[in-house]
Design an enzyme around this catalytic site. Structure first.
Site, PDB file in Angstrom:
ATOM      1  N   CYS A   1       5.314   0.007 -38.333  1.00  0.00           N
ATOM      2  CA  CYS A   1       5.167   0.334 -36.939  1.00  0.00           C
ATOM      3  C   CYS A   1       3.985   0.007 -36.321  1.00  0.00           C
ATOM      4  O   CYS A   1       3.851  -0.041 -34.902  1.00  0.00           O
ATOM      5  CB  CYS A   1       5.520   1.749 -36.795  1.00  0.00           C
ATOM      6  SG  CYS A   1       4.273   2.726 -37.377  1.00  0.00           S
TER       7      CYS A   1
ATOM      8  N   ASN B   1       0.333  -4.344  -6.232  1.00  0.00           N
ATOM      9  CA  ASN B   1      -0.471  -3.549  -5.381  1.00  0.00           C
ATOM     10  C   ASN B   1      -0.622  -2.371  -6.021  1.00  0.00           C
ATOM     11  O   ASN B   1      -0.338  -2.006  -7.231  1.00  0.00           O
ATOM     12  CB  ASN B   1       0.164  -3.117  -4.206  1.00  0.00           C
ATOM     13  CG  ASN B   1      -0.919  -3.110  -2.962  1.00  0.00           C
ATOM     14  OD1 ASN B   1      -1.620  -2.103  -3.195  1.00  0.00           O
ATOM     15  ND2 ASN B   1      -0.558  -3.483  -1.862  1.00  0.00           N
TER      16      ASN B   1
ATOM     17  N   CYS C   1     -12.028   6.891 -42.840  1.00  0.00           N
ATOM     18  CA  CYS C   1     -12.129   8.046 -41.886  1.00  0.00           C
ATOM     19  C   CYS C   1     -10.706   8.806 -41.960  1.00  0.00           C
ATOM     20  O   CYS C   1     -10.566  10.076 -41.373  1.00  0.00           O
ATOM     21  CB  CYS C   1     -12.118   7.604 -40.698  1.00  0.00           C
ATOM     22  SG  CYS C   1     -10.926   6.501 -39.954  1.00  0.00           S
TER      23      CYS C   1
ATOM     24  N   CYS D   1       0.887  -1.028  -0.045  1.00  0.00           N
ATOM     25  CA  CYS D   1      -0.001  -0.132  -0.094  1.00  0.00           C
ATOM     26  C   CYS D   1       1.083   1.100  -0.143  1.00  0.00           C
ATOM     27  O   CYS D   1       1.586   1.366   1.026  1.00  0.00           O
ATOM     28  CB  CYS D   1      -0.924  -0.065   1.259  1.00  0.00           C
ATOM     29  SG  CYS D   1      -2.271  -1.063   0.918  1.00  0.00           S
TER      30      CYS D   1
END
Lengths: 444, 434
Positions: B383, B204, B350, B139
């Site tokens: 790439c 964690n 697009c 923690c």
């Protein structure tokens, strides 16, 4: 007490006020902020975006959507209004399904475009509701411009000219400004008196005076305007309505769809507006759909759009056709009116089936009769009261470049000028571009 | 149906999905409900030493980042270890374990870095009948400032020392939970192994500030008028966690040390990926905090279906399978040459590939008047950016050139031989191939 849909003749109050109010509710309700954020996130921010190419006013759509997405709807509105000062109304009335949204790559990909129109409305609404007018006038140039007609083209031109420092007087025949936005489109596309509110907001730029009840042949002449002003912009629209050329078209109950729509738009109480039990609309454009759908919403029992060609030739988009069908309007194709029957008032309309033979549309001789106590003519509008000294191109005012007419210092734009497509957004673009050309000319 | 039964350190659980030590496992009430929902095990929320329990803040404990539709992508917290009395937790653990003997219950512990403190708590944990302990060395907030949690996890010597104390004073498995707030996770992992740890669990939470309130000019969550750094978790941390798991799995010194993986696991696929990288099981927190305990049902059915499709009878069949394929950069085959290929039928025009390549990569995509986008093979370095920014899955793919084909960019013929940087002529320290 509502009279009911089956009450004969042309009567008011077919439905209760509550039902009518619900029927005329906003066609595309406004987004809540979270809805807008989710809708905006669907935009791919395309390179050299096809939606911008498809927009007659060249609004930078990916940019304004991104501004919404990042929490700045007012900045988005500025992006829109820079290009299209009537961006709020265009968000409501543009046939986006045949313009920006049709070209959206997500329409290609999924059949579900980014809802550009509703996003544009979300952005412009924030500015309108905040009462902000994000433009300032330049220092006065001392030049004056007359604009004839306070419709979309005239308002767009006036705003741009005023912003550039010129003093503008708009001559408007009707008692209110707005043109077809105010008088000529379906009420469910301009709820809460939006058209009038938008004009009030637009005029906040300053430097624009509107003279109502003033039009060519109605107090002013083109020569007089040329004399009194440094430049003239004609945006007089199309004042005439084409005739049916069918026997009995003078009977009671037969009228122009545009007049019906204007009455409807100006009515304080829609339940007091009379409508037929059996309504037939002749035509295939947006006006035909607006008249038919609104007749149905007022409580007409049977409403039919009768169009002389096939579905694919209709001026109204497929979205509009489906909207009409969803409201219970019957669409008839390949029929043309030959006679209106009735003793004084219309009771029936006789339609003749048509077909193409040798590339020409001709009647087949087979006819059908429909009950019709009300017939609306929506077969196109024509130029009226154009000054004789102007050169015409077909039935419209001939223009070159950014709306230059055959006369020195006279420009024209909107529906009255040749080359457009009778859309609000195109009228705005033409008004704006003519204003820039006038400005360049006055500054030379 | 594939058998999801998992044996981790000799601890059996009906599936590899454990709830991580966190608020979902704070008390008997939650844990019973979690087991009823189907979770294979829990790591009970961290217990501290006997004495007055810690106190938590009384303002917001969590901050978050979201996608556009409020999909929770990352969560940060400033909550401390359990704030309930030690004996209460121990009594509850005892009762739950007795009622759910087939489920794993691990007790997370965090006491001061003194042998006496560990000696005091471990026998009491033993009495609960829990299956093992997890040492919370992770923690990053609140407890670290008191010399516990990540303050221990950042010093390998402490890890080794405390682990050893635990192994000397506790008979069941001890898992060491590692903090990612270090530079190289292999060092604490080696220390845990040296101390005798039966396994490591990671990661964690990552020290973080998730957002700044630009009106209050303070980091969120704001308590009063200030905020503090907190531990970051959720889907956003998964890539970081996976690398750390893989680093430990493939390090010769720690290879074979059992790993319980933690870090943004939300779906069966996340679990399968961690397990392929060497994790024996997985621990979940944020997904449960976001969607509730029921989410384990999808994890169970999804993992089971995938195993059936692949023909894996047990989780041990695929655990660690991807580890041999994780290597260091210098061993990547420089003769493996690919070119981007755009499927024109799938392309929606697009232009994002074009903008990305033209503005930020290798100017290897051409755009025509009619918005047709094509790869320039003589410029493409493969790439993969165009693949990553393309909104249409499988529209752009990387196609590997076959030996004998011409690489138009270099003008050289593709070789079938493996060749890497260690032998490349441009490498000053290259060793000549023998």
């Amino acid at each position: 007490m509502a009279q009911g849909q089956t009450a004969p003749g042309i009567v008011s109050g077919r439905l209760s006020s509550e039902d009518i109010a619900a029927n005329f509710d906003d066609l595309h309700p406004a987004y809540a902020p979270h809805e807008a954020a989710v809708a905006a996130d669907r935009c791919y921010f395309c390179y050299d975006a096809p939606c911008v190419t498809a927009c007659p006013t060249d609004i930078d759509i990916p940019l304004f959507i991104r501004q919404i997405q990042t929490g700045h709807p007012q900045a988005a509105a500025q992006t829109i209004l820079d290009q299209n000062i009537l961006g709020g109304m265009c968000a409501r009335v543009c046939p986006t399904e045949t313009l920006c949204e049709e070209s959206c790559v997500r329409e290609t990909a999924e059949g579900k475009p980014v809802e550009i129109g509703r996003l544009q409305r979300y952005a412009t609404d924030t500015v309108m509701s905040a009462g902000v007018h994000p433009f300032e006038r330049a220092a006065s140039t001392g030049k004056t411009v007359a604009v004839v007609g306070a419709g979309p083209a005239g308002l767009a031109a006036a705003h741009r000219l005023a912003m550039l420092g010129h003093d503008v007087v708009i001559h408007e025949a009707r008692p209110k400004a707005g043109g077809l936005n105010e008088f000529g489109i379906a009420a469910y596309k301009s709820t809460e008196n939006y058209a009038e509110a938008e004009v009030d907001w637009l005029l906040k730029i300053g430097g624009i005076t509107i003279e109502n009840g003033s039009a060519l042949g109605q107090g002013v002449t083109l020569a007089g305007l040329q004399e009194a002003y440094d430049a003239v912009f004609l945006s007089i629209g199309l004042g005439g309505v084409n005739a049916l050329r069918a026997e009995g078209e003078d009977k009671d109950g037969v009228r122009d769809a545009v007049d019906f729509i204007a009455d409807l738009r100006q009515a304080d109480d829609l339940s007091a507006l009379p409508v037929g039990r059996n309504v037939v609309v002749i035509g295939g454009g947006m006006t035909a759909v607006d008249a038919a759908v609104q007749s149905k919403l007022l409580g007409a029992e049977n409403v039919t759009i009768a169009y002389r060609r096939g579905r694919e030739a209709m001026g109204a988009s497929r979205f509009e056709q489906d909207l009409a069908a969803s409201k219970g309007v019957k669409l008839m194709f390949n029929v043309q009116p030959v006679a209106v029957h009735g003793n004084g008032a219309a009771t029936e309309i006789e339609l003749e089936y048509t077909s193409y033979t040798g590339g020409e549309l001709t009647g087949t001789g087979e006819t059908v009769r429909l009950s019709a106590d009300q017939v609306f003519k929506a077969i196109g509008q024509t130029l009226e009261d154009a000054p004789g000294e102007l050169t015409l191109d077909g039935r419209k005012i001939a223009v070159t470049g950014a709306g230059r007419t055959s006369l020195e210092r006279v420009w024209a734009g909107g529906d009255c000028a040749a080359g457009g497509d009778d859309l609000t957004v195109t009228a705005v673009a033409e008004g704006r571009d003519a204003a820039m050309d006038i400005h360049a000319s006055l500054s030379a | 149906m594939a058998d999801l039964k998992t044996n981790f350190l000799g601890i059996e659980s009906p599936n590899p999905f454990w709830l991580a030590s966190a608020p979902p496992t704070d008390k008997e009430y939650n844990v019973r409900r979690a087991f009823e929902a189907g979770w294979g095990g829990v790591v009970w929320k961290t217990l501290g030493a006997e004495g007055p329990p810690v106190v938590n803040v009384n303002g917001p404990r969590y901050g978050a980042i979201w996608g556009a539709d409020r999909r929770l992508l990352g969560l940060n917290n400033i909550e401390l270890i359990t704030d309930r009395p030690l004996q209460t937790n121990l009594d509850e653990i005892t009762r739950v374990k007795k009622d759910y003997p087939d489920r794993a219950i691990i007790v997370s512990l965090m006491v001061p870095c003194e042998e006496a403190a560990w000696k005091a708590i471990l026998p009491r944990v033993m009495e609960t009948g829990a299956d093992g302990i997890e040492l919370n060395f992770g923690c990053p907030h609140g407890m670290a400032e008191r010399g516990m949690g990540s303050a221990v996890g950042q010093v390998p010597e402490y890890i080794e020392m405390v682990t050893r104390w635990c192994k000397e004073n506790y008979d069941k498995p001890a898992i060491v939970k590692l903090t990612p707030n270090i530079t190289d996770v292999r060092f604490p992992a080696r220390a845990a192994k040296a101390g005798g740890a039966d396994a490591v669990s990671l990661i964690n939470t990552i020290n973080s500030i998730v957002s700044v309130d630009l009106d209050q000019m303070a980091p969120e969550p704001i308590i009063g008028d200030k905020g503090t750094h907190g531990g970051y978790c959720g889907p956003a941390v998964k890539p970081i966690a996976m690398n750390m798991v893989a680093e430990i799995a493939r390090c010769p010194q720690t290879h074979g040390l059992p790993i319980s993986a933690i870090g943004g696991i939300t779906t069966w696929r996340d679990a399968a990926e961690f397990m392929a990288l060497g994790a024996g099981n997985v621990q979940v927190c944020t997904a449960a905090m976001t969607y509730g305990f029921k989410i384990v049902e999808e994890m169970i059915s999804g993992l089971s279906q995938w195993m059936d499709e692949k023909g894996y009878a047990s989780t041990s069949d695929f655990i660690g399978m991807a580890v041999p394929n994780v290597t260091d950069w210098q061993y990547l085959n420089l003769n493996s040459i690919s070119k981007a290929k755009i499927d024109q039928d799938a392309c929606i025009k697009c232009g994002r590939c074009y903008a990305a390549c033209e503005d930020t990569s290798h100017q290897a995509i051409a755009m025509s008047e009619d918005r047709t986008f094509t790869v320039k093979d003589d410029e493409c370095v493969a790439c993969n950016l165009c693949v990553n920014v393309c909104p249409v899955e499988n529209c752009i793919s990387m196609v590997e050139l076959q030996p004998g084909e011409l690489d138009e960019r270099t003008g050289e013929t593709v070789s079938a031989d493996y060749a890497n940087w260690t032998t490349h002529p441009n490498n000053p320290s290259a060793q000549a191939a023998e």
